[in-house]
Each structure stands twice: as C-alpha cells, then as structure tokens.
Design a protein around this motif. Structure first.
Motif, PDB file in Angstrom:
ATOM      1  N   GLY A 104      -5.921 -10.013  -2.110  1.00 16.00           N
ATOM      2  CA  GLY A 104      -7.012  -9.055  -2.240  1.00 16.00           C
ATOM      3  C   GLY A 104      -7.581  -9.006  -3.643  1.00 16.00           C
ATOM      4  N   ILE A 105      -6.721  -8.967  -4.654  1.00 17.93           N
ATOM      5  CA  ILE A 105      -7.230  -8.905  -6.029  1.00 17.93           C
ATOM      6  C   ILE A 105      -7.874 -10.239  -6.419  1.00 17.93           C
ATOM      7  CG2 ILE A 105      -5.134  -9.655  -7.254  1.00 17.93           C
ATOM      8  CD1 ILE A 105      -5.756  -7.487  -9.343  1.00 17.93           C
TER       9      ILE A 105
ATOM     10  N   VAL B  85      -3.076  -3.942 -12.608  1.00 12.24           N
ATOM     11  CA  VAL B  85      -2.436  -3.642 -11.326  1.00 12.24           C
ATOM     12  C   VAL B  85      -2.729  -2.205 -10.892  1.00 12.24           C
ATOM     13  CG1 VAL B  85      -0.209  -3.371 -10.167  1.00 12.24           C
ATOM     14  CG2 VAL B  85      -0.638  -5.370 -11.634  1.00 12.24           C
ATOM     15  N   LYS B  86      -2.623  -1.263 -11.812  1.00 12.44           N
ATOM     16  CA  LYS B  86      -2.848   0.149 -11.469  1.00 12.44           C
ATOM     17  C   LYS B  86      -4.274   0.382 -10.998  1.00 12.44           C
ATOM     18  CE  LYS B  86      -2.559   4.821 -13.410  1.00 12.44           C
ATOM     19  NZ  LYS B  86      -2.263   5.632 -14.624  1.00 12.44           N
ATOM     20  N   THR B  87      -5.243  -0.185 -11.709  1.00 11.03           N
ATOM     21  CA  THR B  87      -6.649   0.013 -11.337  1.00 11.03           C
ATOM     22  C   THR B  87      -6.929  -0.571  -9.968  1.00 11.03           C
ATOM     23  OG1 THR B  87      -7.301  -0.062 -13.661  1.00 11.03           O
ATOM     24  CG2 THR B  87      -9.030  -0.412 -12.041  1.00 11.03           C
ATOM     25  N   TYR B  88      -6.376  -1.743  -9.689  1.00  9.67           N
ATOM     26  CA  TYR B  88      -6.604  -2.349  -8.378  1.00  9.67           C
ATOM     27  C   TYR B  88      -5.927  -1.541  -7.274  1.00  9.67           C
ATOM     28  CZ  TYR B  88      -6.186  -5.418  -4.380  1.00  9.67           C
ATOM     29  OH  TYR B  88      -6.217  -5.920  -3.113  1.00  9.67           O
ATOM     30  N   ASN B  89      -4.665  -1.172  -7.472  1.00 12.61           N
ATOM     31  CA  ASN B  89      -3.930  -0.458  -6.426  1.00 12.61           C
ATOM     32  C   ASN B  89      -4.522   0.917  -6.133  1.00 12.61           C
ATOM     33  OD1 ASN B  89      -2.138  -2.582  -6.181  1.00 12.61           O
ATOM     34  ND2 ASN B  89      -0.481  -1.582  -7.292  1.00 12.61           N
ATOM     35  N   GLU B  90      -4.905   1.646  -7.176  1.00 10.12           N
ATOM     36  CA  GLU B  90      -5.341   3.027  -6.992  1.00 10.12           C
ATOM     37  C   GLU B  90      -6.830   3.160  -6.689  1.00 10.12           C
ATOM     38  OE1 GLU B  90      -4.107   5.326 -10.349  1.00 10.12           O
ATOM     39  OE2 GLU B  90      -1.959   4.976 -10.002  1.00 10.12           O
ATOM     40  N   GLU B  91      -7.627   2.188  -7.169  1.00  7.31           N
ATOM     41  CA  GLU B  91      -9.076   2.330  -7.021  1.00  7.31           C
ATOM     42  C   GLU B  91      -9.740   1.155  -6.318  1.00  7.31           C
ATOM     43  OE1 GLU B  91     -10.970   3.633 -10.680  1.00  7.31           O
ATOM     44  OE2 GLU B  91      -9.007   4.200 -11.491  1.00  7.31           O
ATOM     45  N   GLY B  92      -8.967   0.105  -6.012  1.00 12.93           N
ATOM     46  CA  GLY B  92      -9.527  -1.038  -5.305  1.00 12.93           C
ATOM     47  C   GLY B  92     -10.594  -1.783  -6.085  1.00 12.93           C
ATOM     48  N   ARG B  93     -10.448  -1.840  -7.404  1.00 14.47           N
ATOM     49  CA  ARG B  93     -11.467  -2.486  -8.233  1.00 14.47           C
ATOM     50  C   ARG B  93     -10.809  -3.164  -9.424  1.00 14.47           C
ATOM     51  NH1 ARG B  93     -12.928   0.314 -12.941  1.00 14.47           N
ATOM     52  NH2 ARG B  93     -11.926   2.353 -13.177  1.00 14.47           N
ATOM     53  N   LEU B  94     -11.635  -3.861 -10.196  1.00 13.75           N
ATOM     54  CA  LEU B  94     -11.199  -4.442 -11.461  1.00 13.75           C
ATOM     55  C   LEU B  94     -11.660  -3.538 -12.592  1.00 13.75           C
ATOM     56  CD1 LEU B  94     -12.086  -8.202 -10.844  1.00 13.75           C
ATOM     57  CD2 LEU B  94      -9.904  -7.044 -10.454  1.00 13.75           C
TER      58      LEU B  94
END
Length: 545
Positions: free
Chosen positions: A315-316, A374-383
């Motif tokens: 996904g990322i 990792v945190k930004t992707y997991n929590e907000e679904g973005r880069l």
C-alpha cells in the motif's frame, strides 16, 4: 611425539582454508581497525570489483549535494577496493583524490583509515610515487596527517619521473599512482604487476569521473585505474557520479545514476520486485540484510525494524508510485527526473545536524525519520510533507534544470510540487502554507522573499486561487521540455525573465506588474513581449514612496 605432530599436520591439511584463517584479519579489517566512523567525501565513482579476492575500503560512499547528501550503507558504489594479489597488496581509490591529502574533513577516523591503509600497503617498506603520467608531486598526493605519519615512521619516499620498469620499482614497498588521466603503456603494466606479484604494494588514486570531461583522452578503457583494474580485478564505471561543483554537474544536483541495488557489491542487498509484503517475514528471518521493495517508478528501503510496523508494504509503495506520477503530471511528463530512472528512498544513520531528508536519487532520509513515515501512513493513509517535498526538489532541479528558479527560492519550488500533489490526493498542506496568500503582498521586500522558504510559494498561491493550475502546468511543461534538450539558463536575471514571461505565457495573462510588485526585475523588453495579454486582475496595493 613426532608421530603426534605428523598426525596433527595431516589433520590440519584436511581442514578447509577458512578454518585455518578464521582468526586472521582480512585486509579490510586491518585498514579499518578501530574506525567507528569512516566518511569519504566529495565525488565518488562507481568502482566495482571483478575479483572475489577484493574487499571494499568502505561499505558506502558519501555523495556531494550541497556538501552533505549521503547514500545508504551498502547500496552506494564503493569508491575503493583492496586485497592481496600474489605475494603483494593492491588498492584502488576512485573517489576524490583529496581524501588522501587528509585533515580537511576533520575526522580522526578518516586519518586512522588513511594511515592504516598506507601502512598495510607498504608493509614496512618505502613509498615510490609515479610522476610519468601527469601525476602531482608526492607531497600533494599524500598529505596532512598521513604525510606526517610517513615522515615520523622513517618511511623513505621518492618519485619516479620515468616510465615504470622492474629496475626503478626494485626496493620499494609501495607504488602510488595518483590523480592522473594520461596513458600508461603495456610494458609499465607488466612491471607493476611483477612488482605486486613479488610482494610490493600498489595504490592507484583516480580523479573520479567528475573530471573525465577535462581529460585528454576520456575513453574509460584507457583510464589508468581501469587499465590497472584489468590486471588486479576492478572496474570504474564511466559517468556514474559527477561532482555537482564541476561544469559537468550542478550545485545541489548529484548527477549520478543508480544501478539496480542488487548489482552493488558488497552487502547482502535484497531487492523485492514481486510480493513486496513478503519483506516483513524476510527481514525478520534475516535482519542483517538490507531490503528494498521496488515499485514501477520508485523503490523504498526502511530500517528492518519498521517493515512489520507498516499496515501494508504494498500500500505505501503504491502511494510512492502515485506521488511520482503526480509530480510528473505537473510537467506534462515531459522530462522525468534523472532521465526516468527509478527514484529510490533510502535511510542513513547520521548524527550530523542540519538535515532531515535530502533530495537526489536516492532521496536520503535520516533513519529515525522512518518512524514518522510509518506513523503518517498508518494513521493518515498518506505520505508526509518531507518525502513529497524532496521529490519536488528532484523535479525542479533535474526535470527543469532550475531554469526558472531565482536565487534563494529553491525550497519554494520544491513546495510547488508538494502543494500540487497534496491537492491531487486530498492530503493536508503544511501548516506554514498560507492558503489565502501572504501579508508580504501588502508590503513587499524582495530581500526577504529571496531568503525565505515560503514567501514566493504563498505569492504563487494567489495566482492559483485566482486562475487555477492549468497555466502553471503549461509553464512547467515548457520548462521541462526546454531542459530535456539540454538547454541551461544561466544567471539570475535570465531565470527571473523566464519565470515572469513563462508564467504569463502559460496562463495567457500579463503578470509583469504583479511580479514587479513582488520585487522581481521586469525589463522593458519583457513588458513589451507580454503587452498583448490581458493584465492580471489580482489587486496590487499602492505603496508609499
């Protein structure tokens, strides 16, 4: 007792060589002993080993980009290799020759590396310097703490001004061939090979392919380090990395190419092109290896501890590819950065202040930034803004050649791509991005604009809010096409002119008064050229005399 010794000797003969030599340090271990930080500097060339007996002098190389961009340990080209050859010792260094002048980088570990390398090579003998191929004097080839060490150790040093022969090499412990691009004859190569086979040491110091354009004969097959490499087991790859400080490169633009990471030696680097989510288990099973997941346009490396923390590796990676496609859409896909090469995003462990991420290919981020990724992707679904911003630098530097970037506005231009892509994905903008323009417009001060990372961006935002992005896309596509032909705009005055005229032509609106109000130089010729377009209706407040 004699029978016991004979039996023991027979047993030892049956053991593999590795069992006998397991306590013997390797050449690399000898020259890097007690070096906790080894940091070669300046331009590096991709020097690869063609012999299994060679080991890298360092695992990775530091790349020049504004002075401090670095590559991931194990993935960047090794600037040097060393190993035994016959009864002798060989080493090639095709990084910047300034590494051996010593002291200029201020790193004690680098001094230790230089000294230990030379001591291993000379094996207690004297040092001979070749001068027959345009080399510099010996005191300029080896300098600083290294030269002081040789004098204090009582090592004899002398120069060989004639062609190298068995006779004039006799008695030396080490031969240094340094910083030269002139040709070397076959008979000289034979003499050097005989010298090493019979116990001598050889150090060849290249000048890096950054300077190949200055050479009388830039044919890589005739380059002295490559001619020696044919005998001793290495090869310097032509045009691999160019020093941004030379006419062949651009300041802040590391003009190097990145080969598929699996092609680099040493390092057990695993590039996963299919089933990227398998990296979670694979990195857990072999945490000593380096893993890179590869998309269609981008590749991502994380410190191994972080793969399992991602909600979805595939996904990322899709987001990285999507970001790349979005960035290129703003230039009409006219000139993808670095000639369309995959964009790599890799971590580096560094305690140096002043940077968090760096543009280039690869985009390098400090290892601890992986937590934010990792945190930004997991929590907000973005880069996060940083990753998007650094790829933006690649777009304006490589794709557009900085042709439209006036002095001091580089950070603003990277953010242009950030705003575009964040809008496209519905991601939040940076907290410093003023959606309603900037108070600067009411009281402009060009010195402030040209030294601030946000003011020009916020001024451009006034245009986007009023007229949209279509004209911006037309403008940047034209700039990218221009750069693709090799055209380079030199000088701040010409870059400003391209900016004002190009944006006006892209939108079909005369922005000359607006840019002049912001402090940009606008010539009478530019005003005349744009006079056929309607004037911008963005209100310009009156200024006090």
């Amino acid at each position: 007792m004699l029978r016991f010794h004979i039996c023991l000797l027979a047993l030892l003969c049956l053991l593999p060589a590795t069992a006998l030599a397991q306590d013997t340090p390797t050449p690399r271990e000898i020259v890097t002993a007690d070096c906790t930080l080894i940091s070669p500097f300046h331009v590096m060339s991709a020097t690869v080993s063609t012999s299994d007996v060679l080991q890298p002098i360092v695992w990775g190389s530091e790349l020049a980009s504004s002075g401090d961009t670095r590559g991931l340990q194990g993935t960047m080209p090794a600037p040097g290799w060393l190993g035994n050859y016959g009864s002798g010792r060989v080493a090639v260094w095709d990084g910047h020759p300034g590494f051996f002048t010593g002291g200029v980088d201020g790193r004690d570990d680098n001094d230790r590396l230089r000294i230990q390398l030379i001591d291993w090579l000379r094996d207690g003998g004297s040092v001979a310097f070749s001068r027959a191929h345009g080399e510099k004097p010996m005191g300029e080839v080896l300098g600083g703490m290294l030269w002081k060490h040789l004098q204090e150790a009582g090592s004899g040093t002398h120069e060989i001004s004639d062609a190298l022969t068995n006779d004039n090499l006799e008695g030396a412990g080490l031969l240094v061939l340094g910083s030269s691009w002139q040709r070397i004859s076959d008979s000289e190569l034979d003499a050097v090979e005989d010298f090493v086979l019979n116990g001598g040491g050889l150090l060849t110091i290249g000048i890096g392919w950054a300077y190949s354009g200055y050479a009388d004969d830039p044919d890589p097959a005739l380059y002295i380090p490559n001619r020696l490499g044919e005998r001793f087991g290495w090869q310097v790859q032509f045009s691999s990395i160019k020093d941004p400080g030379t006419p062949l490169g651009e300041a802040g633009n590391p003009a190097f190419k990145v080969l598929p990471l699996a092609d680099y030696r040493p390092g057990n680097i695993v590039v996963i092109s299919a089933d990227p989510d398998s990296v979670v288990q694979r990195s857990a099973d072999r945490p000593q290896d380096i893993y890179v997941v590869e998309g269609r346009y981008t590749g991502l490396c994380l410190p191994n501890d972080y793969w399992a923390q991602l909600d979805s590796v595939s996904g990322i990676l899709e987001l990285f590819d999507g970001m790349y496609l979005s960035h290129n859409e703003l230039i009409g896909n006219a000139n993808p950065p670095y000639n369309g090469a995959k964009q790599w995003f890799v971590p580096q462990v560094s305690d140096e202040p002043g940077w968090y991420m760096h543009s280039g290919n690869p985009v390098v981020y400090k290892a601890y930034a992986a937590k934010d990724i990792v945190k930004t992707y997991n929590e907000e679904g973005r880069l996060g803004w940083g990753i998007v911003h650094e790829l933006g630098h690649n777009m304006h530097i490589s794709s557009c050649g900085n042709n439209m970037v006036p002095d001091g506005t580089g950070e603003n231009w990277a953010n242009v791509w950030s705003v575009w892509t964040n809008n496209a994905f519905g991601w939040p903008q940076h907290e410093r991005y003023a959606r309603e323009g900037n108070p600067y417009h009411d009281n402009p001060d060009f010195a402030k604009l040209s030294s601030d990372n946000w003011i020009l961006l916020d001024c451009l935002d006034m245009i986007w809010q009023r007229y949209g992005w279509d004209g911006m896309q037309v403008f940047l596509t034209a700039v990218a096409k221009q750069r693709a032909t090799g055209e380079k705009v030199e000088g701040n005055e010409k870059r400003c002119r391209l900016l004002v005229e190009g944006m006006s032509q892209g939108y079909g609106i005369d922005f000359s008064d607006l840019f002049a109000h912001w402090g940009f130089p606008v010539s009478a010729e530019t005003r005349e050229k744009l006079s056929g377009y309607p004037k911008s209706d963005i209100e310009i407040p009156p200024q006090e005399d």
